[in-house]
Design a protein around this motif. Structure first.
Motif, PDB file in Angstrom:
ATOM      1  N   ARG A  74       0.808  -1.214   0.000  1.00 25.56           N
ATOM      2  CA  ARG A  74       0.000   0.000   0.000  1.00 25.56           C
ATOM      3  C   ARG A  74       0.845   1.268   0.000  1.00 25.56           C
ATOM      4  O   ARG A  74       0.516   2.237  -0.683  1.00 25.56           O
ATOM      5  N   PHE A  75       1.927   1.292   0.760  1.00 20.32           N
ATOM      6  CA  PHE A  75       2.749   2.501   0.825  1.00 20.32           C
ATOM      7  C   PHE A  75       3.200   2.915  -0.573  1.00 20.32           C
ATOM      8  O   PHE A  75       3.015   4.061  -1.000  1.00 20.32           O
ATOM      9  N   TYR A  76       3.787   1.972  -1.307  1.00 17.11           N
ATOM     10  CA  TYR A  76       4.346   2.288  -2.617  1.00 17.11           C
ATOM     11  C   TYR A  76       3.261   2.415  -3.681  1.00 17.11           C
ATOM     12  O   TYR A  76       3.320   3.297  -4.550  1.00 17.11           O
ATOM     13  N   GLY A  77       2.260   1.523  -3.621  1.00 13.73           N
ATOM     14  CA  GLY A  77       1.183   1.580  -4.607  1.00 13.73           C
ATOM     15  C   GLY A  77       0.390   2.868  -4.526  1.00 13.73           C
ATOM     16  O   GLY A  77       0.089   3.498  -5.550  1.00 13.73           O
ATOM     17  N   ASP A  78       0.044   3.281  -3.306  1.00 15.52           N
ATOM     18  CA  ASP A  78      -0.709   4.526  -3.141  1.00 15.52           C
ATOM     19  C   ASP A  78       0.136   5.735  -3.515  1.00 15.52           C
ATOM     20  O   ASP A  78      -0.374   6.724  -4.061  1.00 15.52           O
ATOM     21  N   LEU A  79       1.435   5.685  -3.216  1.00 16.56           N
ATOM     22  CA  LEU A  79       2.329   6.773  -3.591  1.00 16.56           C
ATOM     23  C   LEU A  79       2.313   6.978  -5.106  1.00 16.56           C
ATOM     24  O   LEU A  79       2.131   8.099  -5.602  1.00 16.56           O
ATOM     25  N   ALA A  80       2.489   5.888  -5.848  1.00 16.76           N
ATOM     26  CA  ALA A  80       2.479   5.976  -7.307  1.00 16.76           C
ATOM     27  C   ALA A  80       1.116   6.419  -7.827  1.00 16.76           C
ATOM     28  O   ALA A  80       1.024   7.239  -8.761  1.00 16.76           O
ATOM     29  N   ALA A  81       0.046   5.905  -7.214  1.00 15.06           N
ATOM     30  CA  ALA A  81      -1.308   6.266  -7.658  1.00 15.06           C
ATOM     31  C   ALA A  81      -1.578   7.751  -7.453  1.00 15.06           C
ATOM     32  O   ALA A  81      -2.237   8.395  -8.285  1.00 15.06           O
ATOM     33  N   GLY A  82      -1.078   8.317  -6.343  1.00  9.79           N
ATOM     34  CA  GLY A  82      -1.277   9.742  -6.085  1.00  9.79           C
ATOM     35  C   GLY A  82      -0.585  10.610  -7.119  1.00  9.79           C
ATOM     36  O   GLY A  82      -1.150  11.609  -7.591  1.00  9.79           O
ATOM     37  N   ILE A  83       0.647  10.240  -7.497  1.00  8.07           N
ATOM     38  CA  ILE A  83       1.359  10.980  -8.543  1.00  8.07           C
ATOM     39  C   ILE A  83       0.608  10.867  -9.858  1.00  8.07           C
ATOM     40  O   ILE A  83       0.415  11.855 -10.584  1.00  8.07           O
ATOM     41  N   GLN A  84       0.173   9.646 -10.182  1.00  5.47           N
ATOM     42  CA  GLN A  84      -0.529   9.406 -11.440  1.00  5.47           C
ATOM     43  C   GLN A  84      -1.812  10.226 -11.518  1.00  5.47           C
ATOM     44  O   GLN A  84      -2.132  10.780 -12.582  1.00  5.47           O
ATOM     45  N   GLU A  85      -2.554  10.331 -10.428  1.00  5.76           N
ATOM     46  CA  GLU A  85      -3.803  11.100 -10.429  1.00  5.76           C
ATOM     47  C   GLU A  85      -3.550  12.548 -10.839  1.00  5.76           C
ATOM     48  O   GLU A  85      -4.260  13.102 -11.681  1.00  5.76           O
ATOM     49  N   VAL A  86      -2.544  13.163 -10.225  1.00  9.00           N
ATOM     50  CA  VAL A  86      -2.247  14.566 -10.524  1.00  9.00           C
ATOM     51  C   VAL A  86      -1.742  14.707 -11.960  1.00  9.00           C
ATOM     52  O   VAL A  86      -2.111  15.654 -12.666  1.00  9.00           O
ATOM     53  N   CYS A  87      -0.905  13.782 -12.400  1.00  6.88           N
ATOM     54  CA  CYS A  87      -0.405  13.837 -13.772  1.00  6.88           C
ATOM     55  C   CYS A  87      -1.556  13.749 -14.776  1.00  6.88           C
ATOM     56  O   CYS A  87      -1.585  14.488 -15.776  1.00  6.88           O
ATOM     57  N   GLU A  88      -2.520  12.863 -14.526  1.00  7.57           N
ATOM     58  CA  GLU A  88      -3.668  12.745 -15.423  1.00  7.57           C
ATOM     59  C   GLU A  88      -4.476  14.040 -15.455  1.00  7.57           C
ATOM     60  O   GLU A  88      -4.962  14.455 -16.515  1.00  7.57           O
TER      61      GLU A  88
END
Length: 371
Positions: free
Chosen positions: A107-121
Motif C-alpha cells: 500500500r505505501f508504494y502503490g498509493d504513492l504511485a497512484a497519487g502521482i498518477q492522479e495529478v499527472c492525469e
C-alpha cells in the motif's frame, strides 16, 4: 469566388481568455477560492470537461493553483499581477533504486504511485517509474521533466547533491535531507507513532511493548526513530514511565513476519509481559500475532496488537489488524503538485516541505484492558 473559412476558437480557450481578463481586472477575491469547474460549467453554459480543461490550462500557465480540500486560487506576484507563464512539465518520473516491481503492490508504494498518477492525469502530464539502477543514473536533463525521488536508508546524499547541482527538478519522498535543501514530502511518522500508542493508552493499557527495525534503539533510520519518538510522547502525555525493556529492536534487511515473531517473543519472555504491542509495520505484526498465538495467548483478549502501514491483507487477518494508514496517496499527490506548481531553484531561507498526517484504522486486534 472562394469564401474564407474562419476557424472557430475552442470553447475552453474562450473561457481561458475570459478568465485571464477577469483576473487582470481584479474580478475575483484573491483570498477566496474560485468557482468550481461545475460552477464554471453553469456560468459558461458548457460541459465540465471543457471547464476542467480551461482550469488546467490556467494552472499550467501559472495563473491559478489548486489546494487539495480547499479549492482553486489565483496565483499572484507581490505586485498583484498573475505569475508569468512557467515552463510546463511534460513528464514526471518516480525514481527509485532497484525496488522490485512486486513491492509496488504494498500500500505505501502503490498509493504513492497512484497519487502521482492522479495529478499527472489531471494536468496532461506523462508519468513513469524510473530505476536509477547500479549506475545511479537519471534520464538526460530536460527542463520539462520532474522527478519524485524515493530514496532508501542507504542512499548516498552526495548523489542527491549532484543531481541538485545539475538543477534538476527534484522532490524527495519518504526520506528527507535538510542539509541539501531539496523540497520534500514525507509522512509524519512521529504523529503516526503517537496515534498508535495513544489508541492503546486510551483503551487502558499502560504496559505497551514496541517492536522496531534497526540495530539498536539508538541506531534506526528516520521512519522508525520517529515512530519511537511518537510512542514516547504518547506515554509522557499519559504520565506513563518509559521502560527500555519494552523496546524490542530487530535487525534485518527487509520487513518480515520473522522479525515480528522474534520481537514479540522477546517481549513475551519478560517477567512482566506487556498487555499490548505496537508493532511498527504490518509485515512484522503478522509474525508478532503468530508468536502470541503460539504462546497460548489470545488477541485481543490477552494482548492487543496494532500495526503500521494498513497493507491489503490487514483487514483479512484473524483478528483483523488495527493499524496506521500512512496516507501515501496524498504524499504522491502533494509531491506531484509541488513539482508542477511550486518548485523553484533554492531560495535562501525558503524550503518547500510538507508532512502528511497518517490515519488510525481501528479493527478487531485491539480492545480495552480487562482490569
Amino acid at each position: 469566388m472562394q469564401t474564407l473559412k474562419l476557424e472557430k476558437t475552442p470553447m475552453y480557450q474562450t473561457i481561458v481568455d475570459d478568465l485571464k481578463r477577469k483576473i487582470a481586472a481584479g474580478a475575483f477575491d484573491v483570498n477566496e477560492p474560485l468557482p468550481t469547474q461545475v460552477e464554471f460549467a453553469k456560468i459558461y453554459n458548457t460541459s465540465e470537461i471543457t471547464t476542467r480543461r480551461a482550469l488546467t490550462e490556467l494552472a499550467n500557465e501559472g495563473y491559478i493553483y489548486r489546494v487539495r480540500g480547499r479549492g482553486t486560487f489565483i496565483r499572484l506576484e507581490p505586485d498583484g499581477k498573475p505569475k508569468e507563464k512557467a515552463i510546463a512539465l511534460e513528464r514526471i518520473y518516480l525514481a527509485h533504486s532497484s525496488i522490485p516491481l512486486g513491492t509496488f503492490s504494498h500500500r505505501f508504494y502503490g498509493d504513492l504511485a497512484a497519487g502521482i498518477q492522479e495529478v499527472c492525469e489531471e494536468h496532461g502530464i506523462r508519468f513513469h517509474l524510473w530505476d536509477v539502477g547500479h549506475r545511479n543514473a537519471l534520464p538526460a536533463k530536460d527542463e520539462k521533466t520532474g522527478f519524485v525521488l524515493l530514496p532508501n536508508a542507504n542512499t548516498n546524499p552526495d548523489l542527491l547533491r549532484r543531481w541538485k547541482e545539475e538543477v534538476r527538478k527534484l522532490v524527495t519522498v519518504h526520506f528527507f535531507y535538510p542539509q541539501l535543501q531539496i523540497p520534500y514530502v514525507i509522512v509524519d511518522n512521529l504523529t503516526g507513532g503517537f496515534l498508535a500508542t495513544q489508541h492503546l493508552l486510551s483503551l487502558g493499557h499502560r504496559r505497551i511493548g514496541i517492536v522496531l527495525t534497526g540495530k539498536t534503539a539508538l541506531e534506526m533510520n528516520q521512519e522508525f526513530s520517529l515512530r519511537l519518538q511518537g510512542y514516547r510522547l504518547a506515554l509522557s502525555q499519559y504520565n506513563v514511565d518509559f521502560d527500555p525493556d519494552l523496546v524490542s529492536v530487530i535487525e534485518m534487511d527487509e520487513e518480515s513476519a520473522e522479525m515480528g515473531y522474534a520481537g514479540a517473543k522477546k517481549l513475551l519472555s519478560l517477567p512482566k509481559p506487556p498487555t499490548a504491542m505496537f508493532v511498527t509495520s504490518d509485515f512484522k505484526a503478522v509474525g508478532a500475532m503468530q508468536a502470541i498465538k503460539d504462546s497460548g495467548l489470545r488477541i485481543p483478549e490477552d494482548i492487543s496488537v496494532i500495526g503500521y502501514d494498513d497493507t491489503v491483507i490487514s483487514p483479512y487477518m484473524e483478528p483483523s489488524l488495527t493499524t496506521v494508514n500512512q496516507n501515501t496517496l496524498n504524499v504522491g499527490r502533494k509531491a506531484a503538485e509541488m513539482l508542477i506548481f511550486e518548485w523553484k531553484q533554492h531560495e535562501e531561507g525558503r524550503l518547500l516541505k510538507e508532512e502528511i498526517v497518517p490515519k488510525l484504522i481501528v479493527r478487531d486486534s485491539t480492545t480495552e484492558l480487562d482490569s
